[in-house]
Design a protein around this motif. Structure first.
Motif, PDB file in Angstrom:
ATOM      1  N   VAL A  86      87.365  49.381  27.300  1.00 29.52           N
ATOM      2  CA  VAL A  86      86.663  49.950  26.145  1.00 29.52           C
ATOM      3  C   VAL A  86      86.991  49.174  24.864  1.00 29.52           C
ATOM      4  CG1 VAL A  86      86.154  52.067  24.839  1.00 29.52           C
ATOM      5  CG2 VAL A  86      86.632  52.205  27.281  1.00 29.52           C
ATOM      6  N   THR A  87      88.120  48.476  24.834  1.00 24.36           N
ATOM      7  CA  THR A  87      88.442  47.658  23.660  1.00 24.36           C
ATOM      8  C   THR A  87      87.509  46.448  23.565  1.00 24.36           C
ATOM      9  OG1 THR A  87      90.081  46.165  24.666  1.00 24.36           O
ATOM     10  CG2 THR A  87      90.881  48.313  23.833  1.00 24.36           C
ATOM     11  N   LYS A  88      86.707  46.239  24.598  1.00 24.41           N
ATOM     12  CA  LYS A  88      85.735  45.137  24.619  1.00 24.41           C
ATOM     13  C   LYS A  88      84.313  45.673  24.718  1.00 24.41           C
ATOM     14  CE  LYS A  88      89.110  42.297  27.024  1.00 24.41           C
ATOM     15  NZ  LYS A  88      89.435  41.596  28.258  1.00 24.41           N
ATOM     16  N   ASP A  89      84.128  46.920  24.323  1.00 25.34           N
ATOM     17  CA  ASP A  89      82.834  47.594  24.419  1.00 25.34           C
ATOM     18  C   ASP A  89      81.749  46.795  23.687  1.00 25.34           C
ATOM     19  OD1 ASP A  89      81.981  50.596  25.230  1.00 25.34           O
ATOM     20  OD2 ASP A  89      80.789  49.941  23.501  1.00 25.34           O
ATOM     21  N   PRO A  90      80.529  46.797  24.221  1.00 22.99           N
ATOM     22  CA  PRO A  90      79.433  46.090  23.539  1.00 22.99           C
ATOM     23  C   PRO A  90      79.159  46.649  22.131  1.00 22.99           C
ATOM     24  CG  PRO A  90      78.720  46.895  25.699  1.00 22.99           C
ATOM     25  CD  PRO A  90      80.112  47.371  25.492  1.00 22.99           C
ATOM     26  N   LYS A  91      79.435  47.918  21.947  1.00 24.66           N
ATOM     27  CA  LYS A  91      79.281  48.548  20.629  1.00 24.66           C
ATOM     28  C   LYS A  91      80.592  48.320  19.876  1.00 24.66           C
ATOM     29  CE  LYS A  91      76.543  51.761  18.610  1.00 24.66           C
ATOM     30  NZ  LYS A  91      75.232  51.477  18.132  1.00 24.66           N
ATOM     31  N   PHE A  92      80.571  47.450  18.861  1.00 22.05           N
ATOM     32  CA  PHE A  92      81.812  47.011  18.223  1.00 22.05           C
ATOM     33  C   PHE A  92      82.626  48.162  17.651  1.00 22.05           C
ATOM     34  CE2 PHE A  92      84.322  45.150  14.698  1.00 22.05           C
ATOM     35  CZ  PHE A  92      85.155  44.359  15.476  1.00 22.05           C
ATOM     36  N   VAL A  93      81.976  49.146  17.057  1.00 24.58           N
ATOM     37  CA  VAL A  93      82.724  50.262  16.468  1.00 24.58           C
ATOM     38  C   VAL A  93      83.496  51.024  17.548  1.00 24.58           C
ATOM     39  CG1 VAL A  93      80.832  51.957  16.498  1.00 24.58           C
ATOM     40  CG2 VAL A  93      82.636  52.128  14.777  1.00 24.58           C
ATOM     41  N   THR A  94      82.908  51.144  18.724  1.00 26.73           N
ATOM     42  CA  THR A  94      83.577  51.799  19.852  1.00 26.73           C
ATOM     43  C   THR A  94      84.776  50.974  20.298  1.00 26.73           C
ATOM     44  OG1 THR A  94      81.492  52.790  20.545  1.00 26.73           O
ATOM     45  CG2 THR A  94      83.232  52.639  22.212  1.00 26.73           C
ATOM     46  N   ALA A  95      84.555  49.671  20.450  1.00 32.80           N
ATOM     47  CA  ALA A  95      85.646  48.773  20.846  1.00 32.80           C
ATOM     48  C   ALA A  95      86.785  48.824  19.831  1.00 32.80           C
ATOM     49  CB  ALA A  95      85.117  47.342  20.959  1.00 32.80           C
ATOM     50  N   ARG A  96      86.425  48.861  18.579  1.00 33.97           N
ATOM     51  CA  ARG A  96      87.450  48.847  17.536  1.00 33.97           C
ATOM     52  C   ARG A  96      88.256  50.143  17.532  1.00 33.97           C
ATOM     53  NH1 ARG A  96      87.137  47.428  11.190  1.00 33.97           N
ATOM     54  NH2 ARG A  96      89.252  46.624  11.131  1.00 33.97           N
ATOM     55  N   HIS A  97      87.591  51.278  17.704  1.00 35.26           N
ATOM     56  CA  HIS A  97      88.321  52.551  17.766  1.00 35.26           C
ATOM     57  C   HIS A  97      89.305  52.546  18.942  1.00 35.26           C
ATOM     58  CE1 HIS A  97      85.025  54.826  15.369  1.00 35.26           C
ATOM     59  NE2 HIS A  97      85.942  54.319  14.566  1.00 35.26           N
ATOM     60  N   ALA A  98      88.870  52.024  20.063  1.00 31.72           N
ATOM     61  CA  ALA A  98      89.753  51.959  21.238  1.00 31.72           C
ATOM     62  C   ALA A  98      90.931  51.025  20.973  1.00 31.72           C
ATOM     63  CB  ALA A  98      88.969  51.507  22.465  1.00 31.72           C
ATOM     64  N   LEU A  99      90.644  49.872  20.389  1.00 34.72           N
ATOM     65  CA  LEU A  99      91.696  48.895  20.110  1.00 34.72           C
ATOM     66  C   LEU A  99      92.707  49.441  19.098  1.00 34.72           C
ATOM     67  CD1 LEU A  99      92.700  46.036  20.742  1.00 34.72           C
ATOM     68  CD2 LEU A  99      91.257  45.205  18.875  1.00 34.72           C
ATOM     69  N   GLN A 100      92.225  50.172  18.125  1.00 35.37           N
ATOM     70  CA  GLN A 100      93.120  50.740  17.115  1.00 35.37           C
ATOM     71  C   GLN A 100      93.999  51.855  17.674  1.00 35.37           C
ATOM     72  OE1 GLN A 100      90.209  51.778  14.129  1.00 35.37           O
ATOM     73  NE2 GLN A 100      90.414  49.821  13.090  1.00 35.37           N
ATOM     74  N   ALA A 101      93.611  52.442  18.790  1.00 32.32           N
ATOM     75  CA  ALA A 101      94.374  53.553  19.369  1.00 32.32           C
ATOM     76  C   ALA A 101      95.293  53.127  20.508  1.00 32.32           C
ATOM     77  CB  ALA A 101      93.408  54.627  19.881  1.00 32.32           C
ATOM     78  N   VAL A 102      94.997  52.030  21.169  1.00 34.47           N
ATOM     79  CA  VAL A 102      95.659  51.685  22.426  1.00 34.47           C
ATOM     80  C   VAL A 102      97.162  51.450  22.273  1.00 34.47           C
ATOM     81  CG1 VAL A 102      95.301  49.167  22.422  1.00 34.47           C
ATOM     82  CG2 VAL A 102      95.237  50.440  24.587  1.00 34.47           C
ATOM     83  N   TRP A 103      97.636  51.119  21.093  1.00 33.99           N
ATOM     84  CA  TRP A 103      99.074  50.904  20.882  1.00 33.99           C
ATOM     85  C   TRP A 103      99.882  52.125  21.273  1.00 33.99           C
ATOM     86  CZ3 TRP A 103     102.100  53.899  17.746  1.00 33.99           C
ATOM     87  CH2 TRP A 103     101.440  54.736  16.834  1.00 33.99           C
ATOM     88  N   ARG A 104      99.289  53.315  21.161  1.00 36.33           N
ATOM     89  CA  ARG A 104     100.018  54.557  21.446  1.00 36.33           C
ATOM     90  C   ARG A 104     100.438  54.657  22.911  1.00 36.33           C
ATOM     91  NH1 ARG A 104     100.956  58.562  18.024  1.00 36.33           N
ATOM     92  NH2 ARG A 104     101.068  59.946  19.824  1.00 36.33           N
ATOM     93  N   GLN A 142      98.020  45.247  13.359  1.00 32.12           N
ATOM     94  CA  GLN A 142      98.322  46.599  12.875  1.00 32.12           C
ATOM     95  C   GLN A 142      98.857  47.479  13.996  1.00 32.12           C
ATOM     96  OE1 GLN A 142      94.825  48.174  10.749  1.00 32.12           O
ATOM     97  NE2 GLN A 142      96.217  48.327   9.015  1.00 32.12           N
ATOM     98  N   GLY A 143      98.268  47.365  15.194  1.00 30.73           N
ATOM     99  CA  GLY A 143      98.739  48.152  16.333  1.00 30.73           C
ATOM    100  C   GLY A 143     100.182  47.809  16.684  1.00 30.73           C
ATOM    101  N   LEU A 144     100.505  46.532  16.661  1.00 35.10           N
ATOM    102  CA  LEU A 144     101.881  46.120  16.932  1.00 35.10           C
ATOM    103  C   LEU A 144     102.827  46.653  15.858  1.00 35.10           C
ATOM    104  CD1 LEU A 144     101.234  42.470  18.168  1.00 35.10           C
ATOM    105  CD2 LEU A 144     102.060  44.397  19.555  1.00 35.10           C
ATOM    106  N   ARG A 145     102.367  46.660  14.627  1.00 38.08           N
ATOM    107  CA  ARG A 145     103.202  47.194  13.540  1.00 38.08           C
ATOM    108  C   ARG A 145     103.458  48.698  13.747  1.00 38.08           C
ATOM    109  NH1 ARG A 145     105.309  46.515   8.126  1.00 38.08           N
ATOM    110  NH2 ARG A 145     106.516  48.429   7.996  1.00 38.08           N
ATOM    111  N   LYS A 146     102.413  49.424  14.100  1.00 34.72           N
ATOM    112  CA  LYS A 146     102.576  50.866  14.333  1.00 34.72           C
ATOM    113  C   LYS A 146     103.529  51.121  15.497  1.00 34.72           C
ATOM    114  CE  LYS A 146      98.127  52.155  12.400  1.00 34.72           C
ATOM    115  NZ  LYS A 146      96.775  52.618  12.690  1.00 34.72           N
TER     116      LYS A 146
END
Length: 183
Positions: A86-104, A142-146
């Motif tokens: 999902v971090t590579k989703d064709p819909k960039f906003v979807t991919a970005r939300h997934a990428l921003q959360a995956v660090w957890r 940012q994910g690595l920082r979090k």
């Protein structure tokens, strides 16, 4: 699962955008800490990762990332490839939300942390051909920082700084370094 939590999940399907938003933010807040109902919703969230609706994919990815800390069976280790997709989703906003959360996911244990950090580092190194790669790289840093802020693992900081050193554009290198200021 408590009735109120079930109502929040039901609220995600409401035609009222305000109810959807309140339900989403409530679930995200509740899942910042360990919960005992993760497996009651886990399989449905897994299915949501490939749902035709991009909002469903985005929420499923964010919720699974949050619920990794509530996964004593370590299911996330087997399910991570679907989440990562999902971090590579064709819909960039979807991919970005997934990428921003995956660090957890990295908060769930050493193996999960290694998996997340390895994937983030690999993506940073290999995303230059992707559209919006500078935003992707920023989200990774940012994910690595979090993750570092939560774990205080110095190896995460070193990996992030090494990745920043790979950036050839000084403008973006400076932007990425700013994320790690005051550490």
């Amino acid at each position: 699962m408590e009735q109120q939590i079930q109502r929040y999940f039901d609220g995600l399907e409401s035609p009222d955008k305000q109810i959807q938003y309140e339900s989403f933010t409530s679930i995200m807040a509740i899942t910042e800490k360990e919960v005992d109902w993760a497996y009651e919703i886990w399989d449905e969230l897994l299915k949501g990762l490939t749902d035709p609706n991009n909002h469903t994919r985005s929420r499923a990815a964010q919720f699974l990332s949050q619920l990794a800390i509530s996964d004593p069976e370590n299911r996330i280790l087997d399910d991570f490839p679907a989440l990562w997709e999902v971090t590579k989703d064709p819909k960039f906003v979807t991919a970005r939300h997934a990428l921003q959360a995956v660090w957890r996911v990295g908060l769930a244990g050493d193996e999960q942390q290694g998996l997340v950090v390895d994937h983030l580092a690999d993506r940073f190194k290999n995303c230059t051909a992707e559209k919006n790669h500078t935003l992707i790289r920023f989200d990774i840093i940012q994910g690595l920082r979090k993750l570092f802020d939560e774990t205080k693992e110095m190896k995460i900081k070193q990996i992030a700084l090494d990745l920043i050193g790979l950036e050839e554009d000084s403008k973006y290198e400076k932007k990425y370094k700013a994320v790690w200021k005051n550490v």
